[in-house]
Design a protein around this motif. Structure first.
Motif, mmCIF file in Angstrom:
data_model
loop_
_atom_site.group_PDB
_atom_site.id
_atom_site.type_symbol
_atom_site.label_atom_id
_atom_site.label_comp_id
_atom_site.label_asym_id
_atom_site.label_seq_id
_atom_site.Cartn_x
_atom_site.Cartn_y
_atom_site.Cartn_z
ATOM 1 N N ARG A 1 -10.116 7.260 12.614
ATOM 2 C CA ARG A 1 -9.395 8.177 13.516
ATOM 3 C C ARG A 1 -9.581 9.628 13.073
ATOM 4 N NH1 ARG A 1 -3.686 5.331 15.355
ATOM 5 N NH2 ARG A 1 -4.613 3.466 16.244
ATOM 6 N N SER B 1 -5.816 -6.335 11.412
ATOM 7 C CA SER B 1 -5.845 -5.364 12.503
ATOM 8 C C SER B 1 -5.175 -4.078 12.027
ATOM 9 C CB SER B 1 -5.088 -5.951 13.701
ATOM 10 O OG SER B 1 -4.884 -4.971 14.679
ATOM 11 N N SER C 1 -6.782 -2.301 2.025
ATOM 12 C CA SER C 1 -6.045 -3.211 2.917
ATOM 13 C C SER C 1 -6.953 -3.926 3.901
ATOM 14 C CB SER C 1 -4.927 -2.532 3.715
ATOM 15 O OG SER C 1 -4.124 -1.738 2.895
ATOM 16 N N LYS D 1 5.789 -10.593 22.905
ATOM 17 C CA LYS D 1 6.353 -9.312 22.439
ATOM 18 C C LYS D 1 7.860 -9.386 22.239
ATOM 19 C CE LYS D 1 3.227 -5.624 23.336
ATOM 20 N NZ LYS D 1 2.777 -4.571 24.210
ATOM 21 N N ARG E 1 4.590 8.916 10.111
ATOM 22 C CA ARG E 1 3.586 7.929 10.520
ATOM 23 C C ARG E 1 2.225 8.596 10.500
ATOM 24 N NH1 ARG E 1 2.391 8.907 15.814
ATOM 25 N NH2 ARG E 1 1.568 6.830 16.122
ATOM 26 N N ARG F 1 -10.739 0.267 -2.733
ATOM 27 C CA ARG F 1 -10.156 -0.656 -3.721
ATOM 28 C C ARG F 1 -9.685 -1.912 -2.991
ATOM 29 N NH1 ARG F 1 -5.868 -2.023 -1.246
ATOM 30 N NH2 ARG F 1 -4.321 -0.468 -0.783
ATOM 31 N N GLY G 1 -5.214 -2.718 9.231
ATOM 32 C CA GLY G 1 -4.640 -2.881 7.888
ATOM 33 C C GLY G 1 -3.468 -3.845 7.858
ATOM 34 N N ARG H 1 -4.428 -8.632 22.203
ATOM 35 C CA ARG H 1 -4.834 -7.548 23.114
ATOM 36 C C ARG H 1 -5.320 -8.167 24.411
ATOM 37 N NH1 ARG H 1 -3.322 -2.540 21.261
ATOM 38 N NH2 ARG H 1 -1.934 -3.622 19.862
ATOM 39 N N HIS I 1 0.820 -1.209 0.000
ATOM 40 C CA HIS I 1 0.000 0.000 0.000
ATOM 41 C C HIS I 1 0.863 1.273 0.000
ATOM 42 C CE1 HIS I 1 -4.088 1.685 1.660
ATOM 43 N NE2 HIS I 1 -3.599 2.416 0.703
HETATM 44 C C1 MCA Z 1 0.465 -0.567 15.758
HETATM 45 N N1 MCA Z 1 0.042 -1.349 16.765
HETATM 46 C C2 MCA Z 1 -0.955 -2.107 16.337
HETATM 47 C C3 MCA Z 1 -1.143 -1.763 14.981
HETATM 48 N N2 MCA Z 1 -0.231 -0.808 14.657
HETATM 49 N N3 MCA Z 1 -1.693 -3.035 16.956
HETATM 50 C C4 MCA Z 1 -2.626 -3.657 16.232
HETATM 51 N N4 MCA Z 1 -2.855 -3.389 14.925
HETATM 52 C C5 MCA Z 1 -2.121 -2.448 14.272
HETATM 53 N N5 MCA Z 1 -2.310 -2.190 12.987
HETATM 54 C C6 MCA Z 1 0.518 -1.396 18.151
HETATM 55 C C7 MCA Z 1 2.037 -1.349 18.285
HETATM 56 O O1 MCA Z 1 2.585 -2.644 18.254
HETATM 57 C C8 MCA Z 1 2.176 -0.692 19.632
HETATM 58 O O2 MCA Z 1 1.908 -1.671 20.620
HETATM 59 C C9 MCA Z 1 1.035 0.290 19.678
HETATM 60 O O3 MCA Z 1 0.043 -0.224 18.764
HETATM 61 C C10 MCA Z 1 1.445 1.695 19.274
HETATM 62 O O4 MCA Z 1 2.194 1.640 18.038
HETATM 63 P P1 MCA Z 1 2.104 2.816 16.989
HETATM 64 O O5 MCA Z 1 3.012 2.513 15.843
HETATM 65 O O6 MCA Z 1 2.249 4.116 17.703
HETATM 66 O O7 MCA Z 1 0.609 2.648 16.500
HETATM 67 P P2 MCA Z 1 -0.241 3.582 15.625
HETATM 68 O O8 MCA Z 1 0.554 4.736 15.142
HETATM 69 O O9 MCA Z 1 -1.514 3.861 16.339
HETATM 70 O O10 MCA Z 1 -0.513 2.650 14.327
HETATM 71 C C11 MCA Z 1 -1.769 2.260 13.941
HETATM 72 C C12 MCA Z 1 -1.864 2.432 12.429
HETATM 73 C C13 MCA Z 1 -0.718 1.654 11.758
HETATM 74 C C14 MCA Z 1 -1.740 3.932 12.068
HETATM 75 C C15 MCA Z 1 -3.230 1.934 12.000
HETATM 76 O O11 MCA Z 1 -0.791 0.295 12.152
HETATM 77 C C16 MCA Z 1 -0.723 1.762 10.276
HETATM 78 O O12 MCA Z 1 -0.203 2.708 9.707
HETATM 79 N N6 MCA Z 1 -1.324 0.751 9.582
HETATM 80 C C17 MCA Z 1 -1.307 0.689 8.144
HETATM 81 C C18 MCA Z 1 -0.785 -0.642 7.748
HETATM 82 C C19 MCA Z 1 -0.629 -0.797 6.244
HETATM 83 O O13 MCA Z 1 0.015 -0.006 5.583
HETATM 84 N N7 MCA Z 1 -1.221 -1.853 5.704
HETATM 85 C C20 MCA Z 1 -1.119 -2.158 4.319
HETATM 86 C C21 MCA Z 1 -0.709 -3.612 4.225
HETATM 87 P P3 MCA Z 1 2.641 -1.668 22.056
HETATM 88 O O14 MCA Z 1 2.452 -0.288 22.589
HETATM 89 O O15 MCA Z 1 1.899 -2.710 22.809
HETATM 90 O O16 MCA Z 1 4.052 -2.020 21.748
HETATM 91 S S1 MCA Z 1 -1.799 -4.510 3.270
HETATM 92 C C22 MCA Z 1 -1.398 -4.248 1.681
HETATM 93 O O17 MCA Z 1 -0.417 -3.610 1.371
HETATM 94 C C23 MCA Z 1 -2.439 -4.782 0.672
HETATM 95 C C24 MCA Z 1 -1.779 -5.126 -0.593
HETATM 96 C C25 MCA Z 1 -3.495 -3.733 0.389
HETATM 97 O O18 MCA Z 1 -4.578 -4.094 -0.112
HETATM 98 O O19 MCA Z 1 -3.206 -2.568 0.645
#
Ligand code: MCA
Ligand code: AMP
Length: 502
Positions: free
Chosen positions: A253, A401, A275, A460, A228, A297, A403, A470, A207
């Motif tokens: 969000r 979770s 995603s 972890k 980020r 998409r 994405g 969780r 993505h």
């Molecule tokens: C971070 N954490 C999560 C996630 N992300 N827990 C569950 N699910 C998540 N997605 C946890 C960390 O391990 C950390 O845990 C705590 O949350 C804080 O981390 P932080 O990085 O600050 O989190 P955040 O900034 O709130 O991140 C959430 C987010 C991020 C913004 C939704 O995960 C994100 O950018 N997701 C996008 C993923 C993506 O690009 N997916 C595309 C792939 P602790 O504190 O316990 O250590 S799929 C793809 O490419 C296909 C082809 C498609 O169709 O697109």
């Protein structure tokens, strides 16, 4: 003819090299000419480190602007770029390095200790906000580099994706795969030089790395580069953007921010989501607040983008639109026979976007394709009368979770290996922020004092945080059907019954 993806980017770059490509708000601005020069220097540095065409270059790095020329340098030198989620821990990295055998690994300085012990056969270089060892090696190197010609089926990248059984598999993406998909998207979403893409996605998945960056590079447009996703920061920069791509969590969000309104989005022409499933209520709330109908998409690591709601024309919530030009999609029954419109079955994909298979896993490759070359996605869906695809579920045991994909099997195997654990089952439960959240059910052996915190802490240390449950719930036994298979639906129902409402 040279099919190197970088050559395609070069032909689409603005003639004026001083046109901005990547802008870090309040920081660096990198124009197209400078990006080309840095990618040339890094390509020389990679060759100097012993890389030959076809060698893998792995990167586990934070989202600094320097990562973009690193990726482009790997393409230019004919290398295979292997991006790794920054959350990956020792247990995951050891496997990836062993499987892909990268010639060079680039990592952030904080990870050098772990990476250097795990990637013994590789040259390990750091990259940080100032450039790190990688950039230190490049400063005296020439700012031009003859891009290594590639055939369409040569590998450009390997992206690891976990599986429902066993270890992760490296999807082998070719120059043809990436180029064909990028060209289809630029046209479908009509990216042009005047666009400003707000880029807040991580750059180690399809993505953020391919869909977003390729649209910008192929249209010669600009990216606002955020390290980020932070809803407040994104909102602050939206007025300067014309397009944004995100996972559904970005949109929920943003909706929680009181400042999200029509004025904040006045300059934006396109919001894309993918995603993970975008809930129709998120689509509607976003339209009410901003006047924008989010374009949803559908894609996969192995295939890139497959289907998209239209830029012009009706965007239908709960669907991912028709197949993209050049991509074929069919919905089939258990014997791979195509089903009538309106009938739910497995989604299969064929086209120049579909990967060559899995790195060094011929058996998994064979299982994933039908005899006539269709890729089995493991997703369930149906076509409506308009020819729009709706994804209604998954045939594969997978949680998404925020994405990011989590395969229960991988977590269960790790929990089962812990002292005092009899067995476990991991399921996804609806979550307002992440769409789904990971929950583990654990049966402890008599006499063992396991705790939720202890199980989570042990996980972890080994695997990425987003995969860690969780919640961990202890049960005396797992529900099974007559065949002895764990009934995950019963566990999910148990959770819904015990979770207090909002
Ligand atoms: C971070 N954490 C999560 C996630 N992300 N827990 C569950 N699910 C998540 N997605 C946890 C960390 O391990 C950390 O845990 C705590 O949350 C804080 O981390 P932080 O990085 O600050 O989190 P955040 O900034 O709130 O991140 C959430 C987010 C991020 C913004 C939704 O995960 C994100 O950018 N997701 C996008 C993923 C993506 O690009 N997916 C595309 C792939 P602790 O504190 O316990 O250590 S799929 C793809 O490419 C296909 C082809 C498609 O169709 O697109
Ligand atoms: P990944 O392996 O990270 O590439 O994730 C691909 C999977 O994400 C697909 O097989 C789908 O299950 C899911 N996915 C991607 N886009 C969508 C979408 N718009 N709606 C529902 N599921 C999606």
């Amino acid at each position: 003819m040279d099919a190197n993806l970088y050559s395609l980017f070069a032909t689409h770059a603005p003639a004026d090299g001083s046109a901005a490509c990547l802008v870090v708000p309040g920081g660096t601005s990198i124009d197209y000419g400078t990006l080309d020069a840095w990618s040339a220097r890094i390509a020389h540095a990679l060759v100097g480190a012993g890389c030959k065409p076809g060698d893998r270059v792995a990167a586990q790095v934070d989202k600094h602007w320097q990562v973009l020329p690193l990726y482009l340098a790997a393409l230019r030198a004919g290398l295979v770029y292997l991006p790794l989620n920054t959350g990956y821990q020792r247990g995951e990295l050891e496997y990836f390095f062993g499987d892909a055998e990268p010639r060079v690994v680039v990592c952030s300085p904080e990870r050098l200790g772990v990476v250097a012990t795990l990637a013994r056969g590789s040259t390990v270089l750091t990259l940080d906000a100032k450039g790190g060892e990688l950039f230190d090696r490049t400063r005296e190197l020439p700012a031009d580099f003859a891009t290594v010609p590639r055939a369409p089926d040569d590998l450009a990248s390997i992206l690891y994706t976990s599986g429902t059984t066993g270890r992760s598999k490296g999807a082998m993406l070719t120059h043809r795969n990436l180029a064909s998909n990028a060209l289809a998207l630029v046209e479908a979403w009509r990216f042009t030089r005047g666009d400003v893409l707000l880029h807040a996605l991580p750059i180690y998945h399809v993505h953020g790395l391919f869909v977003a960056i390729h649209c910008a590079l192929l249209s010669g447009s600009r990216m606002l580069w955020l390290a980020r996703f932070d809803a407040k920061e994104v909102l602050a920069h939206l007025p300067h953007a014309t397009a944004m791509m995100g996972v559904p969590t970005f949109y929920t969000r943003l909706l929680a921010e009181p400042g999200l309104d029509r004025a904040a989005c006045a300059n934006v022409r396109l919001f894309v989501s993918g995603s993970a499933p975008l809930l129709p209520e998120t689509f509607r709330s976003f339209e009410e607040r901003t006047g924008h109908r989010i374009l949803e998409r559908y894609g996969m690591t192995e295939t890139g983008m497959n289907a998209s709601n239209p830029l012009d024309g009706e965007r239908v919530p709960g669907t991912v639109g028709p197949p993209l030009p050049g991509v074929q999609i069919r919905v089939v029954d258990a014997r791979d026979a195509p089903l009538a419109q309106g009938t739910i079955g497995e989604i299969q994909v064929r086209g120049p976007n579909v990967c060559r298979g899995y790195w060094r896993k011929d058996d998994k490759t064979a299982e994933s394709f039908t005899a006539d070359g269709w890729f089995r996605t493991g997703d369930l869906g149906s076509f409506d009368a308009r020819g729009y695809l709706a994804i209604v579920g998954r045939g594969k045991d997978m949680i998404i979770s925020g994405g990011l994909n989590v395969y229960p099997k991988e977590i269960e195997e790790r929990i089962d290996a812990m002292a005092g654990v009899e067995e476990s089952a991991v399921v996804g439960t609806p979550d307002a922020d992440f769409g789904e959240a990971v929950v583990a059910f654990v049966v402890a052996r008599p006499g063992h004092a396991l705790t939720e915190r202890g199980v989570i802490a042990a996980l972890k240390a080994e695997i990425a945080g987003f995969k860690c449950p969780r919640r961990v719930l202890f049960v005396t036994e797992l529900p099974r059907n007559a065949m002895g298979k764990v009934q995950k639906n019963v566990l999910r129902e148990k959770l819904t019954a015990t979770t207090p409402g909002p």
